[in-house]
Design an enzyme around this catalytic site. Sequence first.
Site, PDB file in Angstrom:
ATOM      1  CB  ILE A   1      -0.954   0.013   1.212  1.00  0.00           C
ATOM      2  CG1 ILE A   1      -1.648  -1.335   1.353  1.00  0.00           C
ATOM      3  CG2 ILE A   1      -2.001   1.094   1.035  1.00  0.00           C
ATOM      4  CD1 ILE A   1      -2.586  -1.396   2.509  1.00  0.00           C
TER       5      ILE A   1
ATOM      6  CG  ASP B   1      10.453  -0.475   2.990  1.00  0.00           C
ATOM      7  OD1 ASP B   1       9.232  -0.355   2.775  1.00  0.00           O
ATOM      8  OD2 ASP B   1      10.987  -1.580   3.257  1.00  0.00           O
TER       9      ASP B   1
ATOM     10  CG  LEU C   1      14.367  -2.520   0.926  1.00  0.00           C
ATOM     11  CD1 LEU C   1      15.580  -2.421   0.001  1.00  0.00           C
ATOM     12  CD2 LEU C   1      13.082  -2.489   0.101  1.00  0.00           C
TER      13      LEU C   1
ATOM     14  CG  ASP D   1      14.352  -1.214  12.132  1.00  0.00           C
ATOM     15  OD1 ASP D   1      13.226  -0.764  12.419  1.00  0.00           O
ATOM     16  OD2 ASP D   1      14.758  -2.326  12.495  1.00  0.00           O
TER      17      ASP D   1
ATOM     18  CB  THR E   1      -5.660  -2.797  10.123  1.00  0.00           C
ATOM     19  OG1 THR E   1      -6.556  -3.852   9.796  1.00  0.00           O
ATOM     20  CG2 THR E   1      -5.105  -3.083  11.514  1.00  0.00           C
ATOM     21  CG  ASP E   2     -10.868  -3.744   8.759  1.00  0.00           C
ATOM     22  OD1 ASP E   2      -9.783  -4.378   8.858  1.00  0.00           O
ATOM     23  OD2 ASP E   2     -11.737  -4.029   7.903  1.00  0.00           O
TER      24      ASP E   2
ATOM     25  CE1 TYR F   1      -0.777  -5.942  10.751  1.00  0.00           C
ATOM     26  CE2 TYR F   1      -3.053  -6.732  10.662  1.00  0.00           C
ATOM     27  CZ  TYR F   1      -2.078  -5.807  10.308  1.00  0.00           C
ATOM     28  OH  TYR F   1      -2.415  -4.730   9.511  1.00  0.00           O
ATOM     29  CB  SER F   2      -5.368  -7.319  14.842  1.00  0.00           C
ATOM     30  OG  SER F   2      -5.660  -8.459  15.582  1.00  0.00           O
TER      31      SER F   2
ATOM     32  CG  LEU G   1     -11.961 -21.039   0.734  1.00  0.00           C
ATOM     33  CD1 LEU G   1     -11.662 -19.619   0.310  1.00  0.00           C
ATOM     34  CD2 LEU G   1     -13.192 -21.555   0.007  1.00  0.00           C
TER      35      LEU G   1
ATOM     36  CG  ASP H   1     -10.322 -21.676   9.605  1.00  0.00           C
ATOM     37  OD1 ASP H   1      -9.841 -20.708   8.984  1.00  0.00           O
ATOM     38  OD2 ASP H   1     -11.466 -21.666  10.106  1.00  0.00           O
TER      39      ASP H   1
ATOM     40  CG  HIS I   1     -10.152 -17.264   9.845  1.00  0.00           C
ATOM     41  ND1 HIS I   1     -10.288 -18.144   8.808  1.00  0.00           N
ATOM     42  CD2 HIS I   1     -10.080 -16.039   9.286  1.00  0.00           C
ATOM     43  CE1 HIS I   1     -10.300 -17.490   7.674  1.00  0.00           C
ATOM     44  NE2 HIS I   1     -10.189 -16.197   7.945  1.00  0.00           N
TER      45      HIS I   1
HETATM   46  P1  NAD Z   1       3.445  -4.886   3.358  1.00  0.00           P
HETATM   47  O1  NAD Z   1       3.817  -6.029   4.232  1.00  0.00           O
HETATM   48  O2  NAD Z   1       3.172  -5.134   1.914  1.00  0.00           O
HETATM   49  O3  NAD Z   1       4.586  -3.757   3.418  1.00  0.00           O
HETATM   50  C1  NAD Z   1       5.195  -3.379   4.614  1.00  0.00           C
HETATM   51  C2  NAD Z   1       6.461  -2.582   4.273  1.00  0.00           C
HETATM   52  O4  NAD Z   1       7.049  -2.130   5.506  1.00  0.00           O
HETATM   53  C3  NAD Z   1       7.532  -3.393   3.540  1.00  0.00           C
HETATM   54  O5  NAD Z   1       8.060  -2.653   2.449  1.00  0.00           O
HETATM   55  C4  NAD Z   1       8.594  -3.652   4.589  1.00  0.00           C
HETATM   56  O6  NAD Z   1       9.896  -3.791   4.062  1.00  0.00           O
HETATM   57  C5  NAD Z   1       8.452  -2.402   5.469  1.00  0.00           C
HETATM   58  N1  NAD Z   1       8.934  -2.601   6.832  1.00  0.00           N
HETATM   59  C6  NAD Z   1       8.629  -3.629   7.677  1.00  0.00           C
HETATM   60  N2  NAD Z   1       9.267  -3.473   8.848  1.00  0.00           N
HETATM   61  C7  NAD Z   1       9.968  -2.311   8.769  1.00  0.00           C
HETATM   62  C8  NAD Z   1      10.817  -1.598   9.657  1.00  0.00           C
HETATM   63  N3  NAD Z   1      11.069  -2.066  10.886  1.00  0.00           N
HETATM   64  N4  NAD Z   1      11.359  -0.438   9.243  1.00  0.00           N
HETATM   65  C9  NAD Z   1      11.133   0.038   7.990  1.00  0.00           C
HETATM   66  N5  NAD Z   1      10.341  -0.606   7.101  1.00  0.00           N
HETATM   67  C10 NAD Z   1       9.766  -1.759   7.474  1.00  0.00           C
HETATM   68  O7  NAD Z   1       2.198  -4.207   4.058  1.00  0.00           O
HETATM   69  P2  NAD Z   1       0.912  -3.497   3.432  1.00  0.00           P
HETATM   70  O8  NAD Z   1      -0.114  -4.511   3.165  1.00  0.00           O
HETATM   71  O9  NAD Z   1       1.341  -2.582   2.367  1.00  0.00           O
HETATM   72  O10 NAD Z   1       0.441  -2.661   4.703  1.00  0.00           O
HETATM   73  C11 NAD Z   1       0.973  -1.351   4.940  1.00  0.00           C
HETATM   74  C12 NAD Z   1       0.270  -0.738   6.129  1.00  0.00           C
HETATM   75  O11 NAD Z   1      -1.116  -0.673   5.897  1.00  0.00           O
HETATM   76  C13 NAD Z   1       0.458  -1.513   7.434  1.00  0.00           C
HETATM   77  O12 NAD Z   1       0.613  -0.590   8.491  1.00  0.00           O
HETATM   78  C14 NAD Z   1      -0.853  -2.282   7.584  1.00  0.00           C
HETATM   79  O13 NAD Z   1      -1.141  -2.533   8.927  1.00  0.00           O
HETATM   80  C15 NAD Z   1      -1.826  -1.303   6.967  1.00  0.00           C
HETATM   81  N6  NAD Z   1      -3.043  -1.863   6.399  1.00  0.00           N
HETATM   82  C16 NAD Z   1      -2.964  -2.858   5.460  1.00  0.00           C
HETATM   83  C17 NAD Z   1      -4.139  -3.333   4.872  1.00  0.00           C
HETATM   84  C18 NAD Z   1      -4.105  -4.409   3.785  1.00  0.00           C
HETATM   85  O14 NAD Z   1      -5.152  -4.877   3.356  1.00  0.00           O
HETATM   86  N7  NAD Z   1      -2.952  -4.843   3.306  1.00  0.00           N
HETATM   87  C19 NAD Z   1      -5.382  -2.801   5.259  1.00  0.00           C
HETATM   88  C20 NAD Z   1      -5.418  -1.808   6.249  1.00  0.00           C
HETATM   89  C21 NAD Z   1      -4.235  -1.349   6.795  1.00  0.00           C
HETATM   90  O1  DAU Z   2      -8.546  -5.882   7.258  1.00  0.00           O
HETATM   91  C1  DAU Z   2      -7.319  -5.291   6.969  1.00  0.00           C
HETATM   92  C2  DAU Z   2      -6.230  -6.341   7.002  1.00  0.00           C
HETATM   93  O2  DAU Z   2      -6.383  -7.112   5.818  1.00  0.00           O
HETATM   94  C3  DAU Z   2      -4.828  -5.753   7.083  1.00  0.00           C
HETATM   95  O3  DAU Z   2      -4.688  -5.110   8.334  1.00  0.00           O
HETATM   96  C4  DAU Z   2      -3.754  -6.845   6.957  1.00  0.00           C
HETATM   97  O4  DAU Z   2      -2.474  -6.251   6.908  1.00  0.00           O
HETATM   98  C5  DAU Z   2      -4.015  -7.603   5.670  1.00  0.00           C
HETATM   99  O5  DAU Z   2      -3.085  -8.668   5.548  1.00  0.00           O
HETATM  100  C6  DAU Z   2      -5.446  -8.148   5.650  1.00  0.00           C
HETATM  101  O6  DAU Z   2      -5.614  -9.143   6.695  1.00  0.00           O
HETATM  102  P1  DAU Z   2      -6.412 -10.519   6.426  1.00  0.00           P
HETATM  103  O7  DAU Z   2      -5.936 -11.513   7.402  1.00  0.00           O
HETATM  104  O8  DAU Z   2      -7.870 -10.277   6.303  1.00  0.00           O
HETATM  105  O9  DAU Z   2      -5.850 -10.831   4.932  1.00  0.00           O
HETATM  106  P2  DAU Z   2      -5.334 -12.168   4.208  1.00  0.00           P
HETATM  107  O10 DAU Z   2      -5.076 -11.769   2.791  1.00  0.00           O
HETATM  108  O11 DAU Z   2      -4.270 -12.844   4.942  1.00  0.00           O
HETATM  109  O12 DAU Z   2      -6.637 -13.085   4.250  1.00  0.00           O
HETATM  110  C7  DAU Z   2      -7.890 -12.654   3.761  1.00  0.00           C
HETATM  111  C8  DAU Z   2      -8.905 -13.752   4.051  1.00  0.00           C
HETATM  112  O13 DAU Z   2      -8.620 -14.890   3.236  1.00  0.00           O
HETATM  113  C9  DAU Z   2      -8.893 -14.250   5.467  1.00  0.00           C
HETATM  114  O14 DAU Z   2     -10.226 -14.572   5.852  1.00  0.00           O
HETATM  115  C10 DAU Z   2      -8.044 -15.518   5.416  1.00  0.00           C
HETATM  116  C11 DAU Z   2      -8.366 -16.058   4.049  1.00  0.00           C
HETATM  117  N1  DAU Z   2      -7.306 -16.818   3.347  1.00  0.00           N
HETATM  118  C12 DAU Z   2      -6.050 -16.278   3.287  1.00  0.00           C
HETATM  119  C13 DAU Z   2      -5.052 -16.927   2.605  1.00  0.00           C
HETATM  120  C14 DAU Z   2      -3.648 -16.367   2.530  1.00  0.00           C
HETATM  121  C15 DAU Z   2      -7.618 -18.004   2.693  1.00  0.00           C
HETATM  122  O15 DAU Z   2      -8.775 -18.476   2.720  1.00  0.00           O
HETATM  123  N2  DAU Z   2      -6.633 -18.624   1.992  1.00  0.00           N
HETATM  124  C16 DAU Z   2      -5.360 -18.157   1.915  1.00  0.00           C
HETATM  125  O16 DAU Z   2      -4.516 -18.777   1.237  1.00  0.00           O
END
Ligand code: NAD
Ligand code: DAU
Length: 342
Positions: A23, A43, A45, A68, A131-132, A158-159, A214, A280, A284
């Site tokens: 993101i 970042d 990396l 970092d 995040t939600d 994580y959450s 799934l 699962d 979850h």
């Molecule tokens: P991602 O895992 O794709 O990217 C995370 C990035 O942070 C990576 O580039 C990684 O190298 C960097 N990073 C990790 N630890 C670090 C550190 N100690 N110092 C510097 N850089 C570091 O994550 P994403 O899915 O892009 O999520 C980004 C943000 O958005 C997070 O805060 C996550 O909680 C939030 N978010 C994600 C989602 C989603 O659906 N993916 C939804 C809502 C909120």
């Molecule tokens: O809601 C926001 C969050 O969404 C962010 O804060 C997190 O960073 C992001 O990773 C995401 O969390 P989820 O746990 O919801 O996402 P994930 O893609 O891991 O899984 C989405 C749903 O799919 C979840 O119900 C688990 C399920 N799943 C996931 C994987 C990887 C499967 O059924 N099969 C799979 O292989």
Amino acid sequence: MAHGGRRYARRVRILVTGGAGFIGSNFVHHLMAETGHTVTVLDKLTYAGNLASLEGLPADRYAFVKGDIADAELVDGLVAGHDAVVHYAAESHNDNSLQDPRPFLDTNIVGTYTLIEAARRHGTRFHHISTDEVYGDLELDDPARFTERTPYNPSSPYSSTKAGSDLLVRAWVRSFGLQATISNCSNNYGPYQHVEKFIPRQITNVLRGERPKLYGTGENVRDWIHANDHSSAVLTILERGRIGETYLIGADGERNNLEVVRAILRLTGQPEDAFDHVNDRPGHDLRYAIDSAKLRTELGWTPRYADFEAGLAATIDWYREHESWWAPAKDATEAKYKAQGQ
Ligand code: NAD
Ligand code: DAU
């Protein structure tokens, strides 16, 4: 610097943490296209960061620093040289947090603490990305959605670390006058998402001739939003959000996982039942759903990618056309899942 109700009147320098991730990189591209601001990405990396996601950016408006967010000296110097910080960096994957929570504490809690200490010392505008999932989950048959007033009730390592980081930011606003806003967004999809996550994992499985996987029954519901809509919402809050406020970001995209897998199979010309049920996820979360009325009415934001199937089809095309971006991570990711029976 203009904030708290007005658009930035001039070019500003923005530090984007985690800008090589999914993101964060999307937000950097959005800033380049929609504003004249300059950007520094900080970042570490980790396995989730990928410099290929930031290729082609204009050198006069973009710089990259590998480091970092928990490195206080590095962070202090960078924050001092910028007008605003948008903080995406995190350990972001629930499944990883169940295997090894420690990096989640180091980055999501200590890293956020390090950044807000620097931001308060330098009086720097700070936007915290969250995040939600901090609100826990909803029942499948519950008509309710999360709002800014929903009590925190996180389920996973994580959450819970994201919830902890939100609370630190709130406390720093109240106790130290930190110039911060917070946003909590639902599940993102789109280009540059790591293949460990649900949608890219299933797309790349199908592209490789493997069956989607799934978790459990597939009834779990996520509220999908395109990453570009997340970026436009964050920019809106950065420019016009009220200091100290939290805004929920969502695009009314509730779908259960079974529906999403079937849509991917349909859009790739496969039979809709060509998937496997696997173990699962422990603990979850059942359902997430966002009420984004505050962001829409107070700040006038609206999502552009209202049609999930169209966004999903475009995302499938992107993964089809960018195998060199995702292939290096695919085998190791699948080996890890296989060891977990997933
Ligand atoms: P991602 O895992 O794709 O990217 C995370 C990035 O942070 C990576 O580039 C990684 O190298 C960097 N990073 C990790 N630890 C670090 C550190 N100690 N110092 C510097 N850089 C570091 O994550 P994403 O899915 O892009 O999520 C980004 C943000 O958005 C997070 O805060 C996550 O909680 C939030 N978010 C994600 C989602 C989603 O659906 N993916 C939804 C809502 C909120
Ligand atoms: O809601 C926001 C969050 O969404 C962010 O804060 C997190 O960073 C992001 O990773 C995401 O969390 P989820 O746990 O919801 O996402 P994930 O893609 O891991 O899984 C989405 C749903 O799919 C979840 O119900 C688990 C399920 N799943 C996931 C994987 C990887 C499967 O059924 N099969 C799979 O292989």
